[in-house]
Design a protein around this motif. Structure first.
Motif, short mmCIF file in Angstrom:
data_model
loop_
_atom_site.label_atom_id
_atom_site.label_comp_id
_atom_site.label_asym_id
_atom_site.label_seq_id
_atom_site.Cartn_x
_atom_site.Cartn_y
_atom_site.Cartn_z
N GLU A 86 -6.14 6.79 -2.31
CA GLU A 86 -6.96 6.32 -1.20
C GLU A 86 -6.37 5.00 -0.69
OE1 GLU A 86 -9.42 8.00 0.02
OE2 GLU A 86 -10.02 9.41 -1.56
N GLU A 87 -6.30 4.88 0.65
CA GLU A 87 -5.76 3.66 1.26
C GLU A 87 -4.30 3.41 0.85
OE1 GLU A 87 -7.61 1.83 3.52
OE2 GLU A 87 -9.07 3.45 3.30
N PRO A 132 -4.18 4.01 4.79
CA PRO A 132 -5.10 2.91 5.11
C PRO A 132 -5.30 2.76 6.61
CG PRO A 132 -2.95 2.04 4.53
CD PRO A 132 -2.89 3.52 4.28
N ASP A 183 0.82 -1.21 0.00
CA ASP A 183 0.00 0.00 0.00
C ASP A 183 0.85 1.26 0.00
OD1 ASP A 183 -2.43 -1.35 0.00
OD2 ASP A 183 -2.38 -1.60 2.17
#
Length: 290
Positions: A43-44, A66, A26
């Motif tokens: 996002e995340e 996240p 991530d």
């Protein structure tokens, strides 16, 4: 064009993208020493900026970490590099009390530096009992040499775990935490508190006051924003903030409050009247006393 040639071009395009930034789980890494614009939402994801790289966030995009600590809880970590955050939103890891932006500097390396301006909003992540009871900080400055310049923006701490769930151990984050290094505040909006562990927090503006007994900083910053925050320190430590006041003409002070003055009667009193009187004198405008 044959199919193999199309496949070759596609592979080359992917390779060029990864030269600029590469993804580790991530985490999106910018570490090639050049300059990059954030041109999409993340996002995340965690963004890691390293090795003298400069990243610009000025297109209004959102960076949200996240709700997991597997790849770190910071939305953006700047190490030995530079972040120019001018327009957009940054959110620390939700549920894990993540930090919005962390600035760090390793030994014998270029200083980690971040500039925040009017169009940016940085928030720490809220906490839940399963992960932590403490809310995340909006901005953290780590290690000697690191610097954060606040010329505008909004900085919001994360909330600690709800008291009804976690009891009295609930602990909110802060808008700004300086472990070591330096933060120079000349603009922006800070909610909650700022915390200085063993660094320097310098506040620039007009009519600024530090009340040691109450532990508060009040007044106006040079961009005209009003500041009224708690200044925290570890127990037993006395490192006051550096307060740098300028002449009123150096500050973009807010418009006077209250009704407009009636013609010929001089009007009513307004907040910061002394500042506006000084500006009238500097600008050569007629001075009308109530």
């Amino acid at each position: 064009m044959t199919a193999p040639n199309l496949q070759t071009l596609a592979a080359a395009a992917v390779l060029l993208l990864h030269i600029a930034s590469h993804v580790q789980a991530d985490r999106v890494v910018f570490d090639d020493g050049s300059a990059h614009d954030i041109d999409r939402d993340y996002e995340e994801h965690n963004l890691f900026v390293a090795n003298g790289t400069t990243v610009f966030l000025e297109g209004g995009h959102t960076i949200a970490a996240p709700g997991s600590s597997d790849d770190g809880e910071d939305a953006i970590r700047v190490e030995d590099s530079s972040l120019r955050a001018f327009l957009g939103k940054i959110y620390g890891g939700h549920d894990v009390g993540g930090t919005g932006v962390t600035i760090s500097t390793t030994r014998d390396a270029p200083p980690g530096t971040t500039y925040f301006k009017w169009g940016i909003e940085v928030s720490g992540g809220d906490a839940t009992r399963n992960e932590t009871t403490r809310g995340g900080d909006a901005v953290q400055v780590l290690q000697s040499g690191s610097k954060a310049f606040f010329e505008g923006g909004r900085f919001v701490p994360g909330y600690g775990c709800d008291a009804s769930v976690c009891g009295p151990n609930k602990d909110d984050g802060v808008a700004l935490r300086v472990i070591q290094g330096e933060a120079i505040v000349s603009g922006g909006s800070f909610e909650g508190a700022v915390h200085n562990v063993d660094g320097t927090i310098e506040v620039q503006g007009c009519g600024l006051e530090y009340d040691e007994e109450l532990g508060t900083i009040t007044g106006f910053l040079t961009d005209g924003s009003e500041i009224d925050v708690e200044y925290q320190q570890p127990s037993g430590q006395i490192i006051p903030p550096v307060i740098r006041n300028f002449d009123d003409k150096a500050c973009s002070l807010p418009e006077p409050e209250g009704p407009s003055p009636a013609p010929g009667n001089g009007g009513g009193k307004t907040r910061r009247g002394a500042c506006w009187m000084g500006l009238n004198l500097v600008l050569g405008l007629p001075l009308v006393l109530p």
